[in-house]
Scaffold this motif. Structure first.
Motif, PDB file in Angstrom:
ATOM      1  N   GLY B  64      41.397  40.257  39.537  1.00 19.09           N
ATOM      2  CA  GLY B  64      41.253  41.503  38.812  1.00 19.09           C
ATOM      3  C   GLY B  64      40.344  42.504  39.499  1.00 19.09           C
ATOM      4  N   VAL B  65      40.002  42.213  40.752  1.00 21.88           N
ATOM      5  CA  VAL B  65      39.102  43.102  41.491  1.00 21.88           C
ATOM      6  C   VAL B  65      39.872  44.271  42.085  1.00 21.88           C
ATOM      7  CG1 VAL B  65      37.587  43.244  43.500  1.00 21.88           C
ATOM      8  CG2 VAL B  65      37.489  41.246  41.997  1.00 21.88           C
ATOM      9  N   LEU B  66      41.085  44.007  42.546  1.00 22.78           N
ATOM     10  CA  LEU B  66      41.912  45.041  43.150  1.00 22.78           C
ATOM     11  C   LEU B  66      43.224  45.191  42.386  1.00 22.78           C
ATOM     12  CD1 LEU B  66      41.632  44.212  46.981  1.00 22.78           C
ATOM     13  CD2 LEU B  66      40.325  45.897  45.679  1.00 22.78           C
ATOM     14  N   MET B  67      43.895  46.327  42.622  1.00 19.20           N
ATOM     15  CA  MET B  67      45.270  46.462  42.179  1.00 19.20           C
ATOM     16  C   MET B  67      46.033  47.087  43.335  1.00 19.20           C
ATOM     17  SD  MET B  67      44.471  49.415  39.329  1.00 19.20           S
ATOM     18  CE  MET B  67      44.979  50.906  40.220  1.00 19.20           C
ATOM     19  N   SER B  68      47.342  47.013  43.291  1.00 23.64           N
ATOM     20  CA  SER B  68      48.117  47.615  44.374  1.00 23.64           C
ATOM     21  C   SER B  68      49.342  48.305  43.818  1.00 23.64           C
ATOM     22  CB  SER B  68      48.554  46.543  45.372  1.00 23.64           C
ATOM     23  OG  SER B  68      49.518  45.701  44.796  1.00 23.64           O
ATOM     24  N   GLU B  69      49.778  49.341  44.524  1.00 26.78           N
ATOM     25  CA  GLU B  69      51.022  50.003  44.169  1.00 26.78           C
ATOM     26  C   GLU B  69      51.869  50.098  45.426  1.00 26.78           C
ATOM     27  OE1 GLU B  69      50.755  53.620  41.700  1.00 26.78           O
ATOM     28  OE2 GLU B  69      48.643  53.137  41.438  1.00 26.78           O
ATOM     29  N   GLN B  70      53.038  49.499  45.325  1.00 29.88           N
ATOM     30  CA  GLN B  70      53.927  49.481  46.489  1.00 29.88           C
ATOM     31  C   GLN B  70      54.191  50.883  46.989  1.00 29.88           C
ATOM     32  OE1 GLN B  70      56.592  46.544  47.088  1.00 29.88           O
ATOM     33  NE2 GLN B  70      58.308  47.785  47.750  1.00 29.88           N
ATOM     34  N   GLY B  71      54.108  51.021  48.291  1.00 33.62           N
ATOM     35  CA  GLY B  71      54.379  52.318  48.903  1.00 33.62           C
ATOM     36  C   GLY B  71      53.197  53.257  48.869  1.00 33.62           C
ATOM     37  N   ILE B  72      52.131  52.865  48.151  1.00 31.67           N
ATOM     38  CA  ILE B  72      50.979  53.753  48.033  1.00 31.67           C
ATOM     39  C   ILE B  72      49.718  53.144  48.626  1.00 31.67           C
ATOM     40  CG2 ILE B  72      49.558  55.072  46.456  1.00 31.67           C
ATOM     41  CD1 ILE B  72      51.827  55.351  44.624  1.00 31.67           C
ATOM     42  N   GLY B  73      49.309  51.985  48.078  1.00 34.29           N
ATOM     43  CA  GLY B  73      48.115  51.364  48.646  1.00 34.29           C
ATOM     44  C   GLY B  73      47.420  50.410  47.710  1.00 34.29           C
ATOM     45  N   TYR B  74      46.275  49.911  48.192  1.00 33.40           N
ATOM     46  CA  TYR B  74      45.433  49.039  47.382  1.00 33.40           C
ATOM     47  C   TYR B  74      44.262  49.843  46.852  1.00 33.40           C
ATOM     48  CZ  TYR B  74      47.744  44.662  48.540  1.00 33.40           C
ATOM     49  OH  TYR B  74      48.643  43.635  48.634  1.00 33.40           O
ATOM     50  N   PHE B  75      43.871  49.521  45.615  1.00 31.11           N
ATOM     51  CA  PHE B  75      42.789  50.261  44.974  1.00 31.11           C
ATOM     52  C   PHE B  75      41.795  49.316  44.319  1.00 31.11           C
ATOM     53  CE2 PHE B  75      46.568  52.792  45.102  1.00 31.11           C
ATOM     54  CZ  PHE B  75      46.126  54.041  45.489  1.00 31.11           C
ATOM     55  N   VAL B  76      40.563  49.772  44.190  1.00 30.34           N
ATOM     56  CA  VAL B  76      39.546  49.041  43.439  1.00 30.34           C
ATOM     57  C   VAL B  76      39.910  49.156  41.961  1.00 30.34           C
ATOM     58  CG1 VAL B  76      37.118  48.904  42.832  1.00 30.34           C
ATOM     59  CG2 VAL B  76      37.799  49.579  45.155  1.00 30.34           C
ATOM     60  N   ALA B  77      40.092  48.018  41.303  1.00 31.39           N
ATOM     61  CA  ALA B  77      40.632  48.015  39.944  1.00 31.39           C
ATOM     62  C   ALA B  77      39.636  48.545  38.917  1.00 31.39           C
ATOM     63  CB  ALA B  77      41.074  46.614  39.559  1.00 31.39           C
ATOM     64  N   ARG B  78      38.363  48.134  39.048  1.00 33.22           N
ATOM     65  CA  ARG B  78      37.393  48.563  38.041  1.00 33.22           C
ATOM     66  C   ARG B  78      35.986  48.461  38.608  1.00 33.22           C
ATOM     67  NH1 ARG B  78      35.817  43.559  35.991  1.00 33.22           N
ATOM     68  NH2 ARG B  78      37.151  41.898  36.779  1.00 33.22           N
ATOM     69  N   ASN B  79      35.065  49.008  37.888  1.00 33.84           N
ATOM     70  CA  ASN B  79      33.692  49.028  38.377  1.00 33.84           C
ATOM     71  C   ASN B  79      32.994  47.697  38.102  1.00 33.84           C
ATOM     72  OD1 ASN B  79      31.171  49.712  39.260  1.00 33.84           O
ATOM     73  ND2 ASN B  79      30.631  50.838  37.391  1.00 33.84           N
ATOM     74  N   ILE B  80      32.628  46.995  39.164  1.00 29.41           N
ATOM     75  CA  ILE B  80      31.886  45.746  38.992  1.00 29.41           C
ATOM     76  C   ILE B  80      30.565  45.828  39.757  1.00 29.41           C
ATOM     77  CG2 ILE B  80      33.888  44.262  38.619  1.00 29.41           C
ATOM     78  CD1 ILE B  80      33.617  43.463  41.599  1.00 29.41           C
ATOM     79  N   SER B  81      30.122  47.042  40.035  1.00 31.47           N
ATOM     80  CA  SER B  81      28.909  47.195  40.829  1.00 31.47           C
ATOM     81  C   SER B  81      27.687  46.749  40.035  1.00 31.47           C
ATOM     82  CB  SER B  81      28.739  48.645  41.272  1.00 31.47           C
ATOM     83  OG  SER B  81      28.415  49.450  40.167  1.00 31.47           O
ATOM     84  N   VAL B  82      26.687  46.275  40.757  1.00 33.16           N
ATOM     85  CA  VAL B  82      25.509  45.722  40.087  1.00 33.16           C
ATOM     86  C   VAL B  82      24.388  46.750  39.993  1.00 33.16           C
ATOM     87  CG1 VAL B  82      26.069  43.415  40.916  1.00 33.16           C
ATOM     88  CG2 VAL B  82      24.462  44.853  42.196  1.00 33.16           C
ATOM     89  N   ASP B  83      23.497  46.497  39.067  1.00 27.82           N
ATOM     90  CA  ASP B  83      22.296  47.304  38.873  1.00 27.82           C
ATOM     91  C   ASP B  83      21.532  47.455  40.188  1.00 27.82           C
ATOM     92  OD1 ASP B  83      19.915  48.363  38.139  1.00 27.82           O
ATOM     93  OD2 ASP B  83      19.439  46.870  36.609  1.00 27.82           O
ATOM     94  N   PRO B  84      21.285  48.692  40.615  1.00 25.49           N
ATOM     95  CA  PRO B  84      20.575  48.926  41.881  1.00 25.49           C
ATOM     96  C   PRO B  84      19.200  48.265  41.914  1.00 25.49           C
ATOM     97  CG  PRO B  84      21.477  50.969  41.030  1.00 25.49           C
ATOM     98  CD  PRO B  84      21.676  49.948  39.963  1.00 25.49           C
ATOM     99  N   GLN B  85      18.634  48.028  40.743  1.00 23.93           N
ATOM    100  CA  GLN B  85      17.321  47.370  40.698  1.00 23.93           C
ATOM    101  C   GLN B  85      17.419  45.964  41.273  1.00 23.93           C
ATOM    102  OE1 GLN B  85      15.553  47.100  36.738  1.00 23.93           O
ATOM    103  NE2 GLN B  85      14.158  45.527  37.535  1.00 23.93           N
ATOM    104  N   ILE B  86      18.549  45.310  40.996  1.00 25.99           N
ATOM    105  CA  ILE B  86      18.769  43.971  41.535  1.00 25.99           C
ATOM    106  C   ILE B  86      18.851  44.025  43.053  1.00 25.99           C
ATOM    107  CG2 ILE B  86      20.482  42.148  41.742  1.00 25.99           C
ATOM    108  CD1 ILE B  86      20.975  42.264  38.863  1.00 25.99           C
TER     109      ILE B  86
END
Lengths: 120, 120
Positions: B64-86
């Motif tokens: 569930g990290v990426l998604m893809s669309e044929q003929g277009i490309g791969y994309f980041v599916a959703r935001n899973i970035s961590v707290d910058p404090q970490i």
DNA sequence: AATAGTGTTATATATAAATAGAACACTATA
DNA sequence: TATAGTGTTCTATTTATATATAACACTATT
């Protein structure tokens, strides 16, 4: 402290075995000169074939971490344990990471990435 | 920030690729919705065959990290970035570890072991 | 409609990793 | 000297990883 290998992690079994043994030595749980369990016991502990055990132990021998004597056993070659203060610092960070809900895999990824991006 | 794969590390290439991409997302360097380079570029960047790229991307899709669309490309599916404090805390520890002369591999070993031994 | 840029699928081949099983060699001890 | 407990080597087989190459399918643009 030695655990069964995770056969679905994608990490080769011999590497997991090397890592586990090396960790015990680094943490001071296996001291220099002390003997490892016999290979046929390690076979059971790690749940892999002797050959896989042998591959891991051989590589650790090449690295100078272990030595072996035929008919006797495998031994920790020398003391490579780390300063307990470092272990302490690590323990603190690990606590923080866990409390923020991160899992081990994600944490290791982040640390590796930060390590490689740190200019120094 | 995406690097050539290390073919001598013993870690399967597709795993290294998964790790690198996931790291970029976790660190916020690849934002949700943004597009990855085309697979034939990734082939060059990572220096492996398309099929290896595909294997890595497929697995990240399953997670569930990426998604893809044929003929277009791969994309980041959703935001899973961590707290910058970490990230900041990690940066501090990494600095300490480096200053004590530890290498990346040893450091990761220790962290993993401490993590697993820590009784929550 | 044609084309260039994408992702996708398929087949064949090669190499690495892991297993299984057996035999061999050395050490210590009864 | 026999035996049990070790490490060591070997061969065959299976499965996982990775490569090479080609073809196919969808999208956007000319």
């Amino acid at each position: 402290m030695l655990r069964r290998v995770d056969k679905h992690s994608g990490i080769p079994a011999y590497l997991q075995i090397m890592n586990q043994i090396k960790s015990e030595i680094l943490l001071g749980n296996l001291k220099a000169e002390s003997r490892l369990p016999p290979v046929r016991e390690l076979e059971i502990i790690f749940d892999v074939n002797v050959n896989t055990i042998l591959k891991a132990l051989d590589k650790l021998k090449s690295e100078g971490v272990l030595m072996s004597e035929q008919g006797i056993g495998y031994f920790v070659a020398r003391n490579i344990s780390v300063d307990p203060q470092i272990t302490q610092e690590i323990r603190r960070l690990v606590g923080d990471l866990k409390s923020k809900g991160l899992d081990l895999y994600t944490s290791l990824l982040l640390i590796e990435e930060v390590w490689k991006n740190e200019k120094l």
